[in-house]
Scaffold this active site. Structure first.
Site, PDB file in Angstrom:
ATOM      1  N   ARG A 170     -14.059 -68.287 -34.132  1.00  0.00           N
ATOM      2  CA  ARG A 170     -14.815 -68.245 -32.881  1.00  0.00           C
ATOM      3  C   ARG A 170     -15.032 -69.655 -32.363  1.00  0.00           C
ATOM      4  O   ARG A 170     -14.977 -69.911 -31.158  1.00  0.00           O
ATOM      5  CB  ARG A 170     -16.162 -67.537 -33.069  1.00  0.00           C
ATOM      6  CG  ARG A 170     -17.068 -67.653 -31.848  1.00  0.00           C
ATOM      7  CD  ARG A 170     -18.294 -66.766 -31.898  1.00  0.00           C
ATOM      8  NE  ARG A 170     -18.915 -66.697 -33.191  1.00  0.00           N
ATOM      9  CZ  ARG A 170     -19.711 -67.633 -33.710  1.00  0.00           C
ATOM     10  NH1 ARG A 170     -19.954 -68.761 -33.053  1.00  0.00           N
ATOM     11  NH2 ARG A 170     -20.264 -67.461 -34.898  1.00  0.00           N
ATOM     12  N   ASP A 221     -11.916 -71.448  -8.239  1.00  0.00           N
ATOM     13  CA  ASP A 221     -11.101 -70.426  -8.877  1.00  0.00           C
ATOM     14  C   ASP A 221      -9.670 -70.637  -8.390  1.00  0.00           C
ATOM     15  O   ASP A 221      -9.344 -70.377  -7.236  1.00  0.00           O
ATOM     16  CB  ASP A 221     -11.608 -69.040  -8.490  1.00  0.00           C
ATOM     17  CG  ASP A 221     -10.856 -67.920  -9.206  1.00  0.00           C
ATOM     18  OD1 ASP A 221      -9.704 -68.147  -9.629  1.00  0.00           O
ATOM     19  OD2 ASP A 221     -11.422 -66.815  -9.330  1.00  0.00           O
ATOM     20  N   TYR A 251     -13.408 -62.444  -4.879  1.00  0.00           N
ATOM     21  CA  TYR A 251     -12.881 -61.407  -5.771  1.00  0.00           C
ATOM     22  C   TYR A 251     -14.009 -60.443  -6.128  1.00  0.00           C
ATOM     23  O   TYR A 251     -15.135 -60.855  -6.406  1.00  0.00           O
ATOM     24  CB  TYR A 251     -12.309 -62.072  -7.020  1.00  0.00           C
ATOM     25  CG  TYR A 251     -12.053 -61.140  -8.173  1.00  0.00           C
ATOM     26  CD1 TYR A 251     -11.288 -59.979  -8.016  1.00  0.00           C
ATOM     27  CD2 TYR A 251     -12.584 -61.407  -9.425  1.00  0.00           C
ATOM     28  CE1 TYR A 251     -11.063 -59.123  -9.068  1.00  0.00           C
ATOM     29  CE2 TYR A 251     -12.360 -60.553 -10.496  1.00  0.00           C
ATOM     30  CZ  TYR A 251     -11.605 -59.413 -10.311  1.00  0.00           C
ATOM     31  OH  TYR A 251     -11.386 -58.559 -11.362  1.00  0.00           O
TER      32      TYR A 251
END
Length: 379
Positions: A49, A174, A102
């Protein structure tokens, strides 16, 4: 950049394996690592992780391609966005988002972050003055998509970076629709780049992932801390698949752009189409800015049809070579109805998309075949 983009895509973070000489990064499908004594980590790895060598290779490659100081790979694009929001913002803060965002990003702010105490304002990002007016003392992020999803709006990254920084906020871009090959927002003043690596970066519709690339090493460290604390990391096989896709990103984006340009030109002349959204068209409102900050104009094309919503749905249903499906950026061409599919979450809001809109993700097939399929679908 020390090398050209194509070279970095193939080699950055991807030196041959020192033990075997393998030219492709191994898939380190492991959860934990043997330590050489308590606290004696081998090359910093203790638990996957926190870090995994396959993921590290992907992160270093993305960092190089975007020209950043720290790259981080996540389980999805929305996981990356969530980590960014919770790293930079706290309850009571404010964010500016596009008025053509989005649907998943809108949902994250309106249905999740808002309940946590984050307020947001949607603004037409091509209007720099409107963005400046929307800034508040508690605004922490100006969130940009360029091109936007699904109306292919263009924002001036450099101008918005100036406005955001004057107001004490960070500019987030983005870059999913453009990919690092077509546009590098950090070079225009952005603080963080977001990707859904599911799309053009991966490029083969076989992996879900996301990424953050930070211009500042300190912010990158903060993002990495939250990534580890929250845990939405890319798995090693997903990282490996994404790296495989990156190797051909440059050549794929050239073909995507070639095909999309032909299709946009065809749609502009079609009697059953009344509006075409593609930044490569000279008549597009953001064409000049796009030409300034993008290498080419990408593979996404949206258009509105005569006859309203039902006509748009029928176009989607009649297409054969264009596969009816959500997502985008793969080698195969996709068609969808945003109002009922990817952007259903914004129905009834200020971000609602036109009901007669069709969105194309133009693939890398033979373009004459794609044009013939559209001709059949449009009738």
């Amino acid at each position: 950049m020390t090398h050209g983009f194509d070279t970095l895509a193939i080699h950055a973070g991807q030196e041959p394996d020192p033990r075997t000489g393998a030219v492709v990064v191994p898939i380190y499908q492991t959860s934990t690592y043997k330590q050489d004594g308590v606290g004696g980590l081998r090359e910093g790895y203790e638990y996957s992780r926190s870090a995994n060598p396959t993921r590290t290779a992907l992160e270093e490659c993305l960092q190089a391609l975007e020209g950043g100081r720290r790259g981080l790979a996540f389980a999805s694009g929305l996981a990356a966005e969530d980590a960014l929001i919770r790293t930079v913002c706290k309850p009571g803060d404010h964010v500016i988002i596009p008025d053509d965002a989005y649907g998943g990003t809108f949902r994250l702010f309106a249905k999740v972050a808002e309940r946590w105490g984050i307020s947001w304002t949607s603004v037409k990002l091509s209007d720099v003055a409107a963005v400046r007016s929307a800034l508040r003392p508690v605004t922490k992020l100006v969130w940009v998509e360029t091109p936007t999803n699904p109306l292919l709006g263009i924002a001036d990254i450099a101008a918005l970076a100036g406005v955001a920084h004057e107001g004490g906020a960070k500019l987030v871009v983005d870059n999913t629709f453009a990919s690092p090959y077509l546009q590098q927002p950090l070079s225009h003043g952005a603080d963080v780049v977001v990707h859904s690596t599911t799309k053009y970066v991966g490029g083969h519709s076989d992996v879900v992932g996301g990424a953050l690339i930070a211009a500042d090493a300190g912010l990158g460290d903060e993002l990495a801390y939250h990534q580890n604390a929250m845990g939405a990391v890319a798995g090693p096989f997903d990282a490996w698949l994404t790296l495989r896709g990156i190797k051909t990103l440059a050549v794929r984006m050239e073909r995507h752009s070639d095909n999309a340009e032909r299709i946009a030109e065809y749609l502009v002349k079609h009697p059953k189409v009344h509006t075409v959204y593609y930044p490569g068209l000279p008549e597009h409102q953001g064409h000049e800015i796009a030409a300034k900050q993008m290498h080419r104009f990408g593979g996404m094309v949206s258009f509105r049809v005569q006859g309203g919503e039902q006509a748009a749905v029928e176009v989607c249903n009649r297409a054969k070579l264009f596969t009816l499906g959500e997502s985008l950026g793969g080698v195969e061409s996709l068609i969808e109805h945003p109002g009922r599919m990817t952007h259903a979450s914004v129905a009834g809001t200020s971000l609602e998309v036109p009901a007669d809109l069709v969105r194309l993700s133009v693939g890398i097939e033979t373009v004459d075949d794609l044009l013939a399929d559209l001709a059949e679908a449009l009738g």
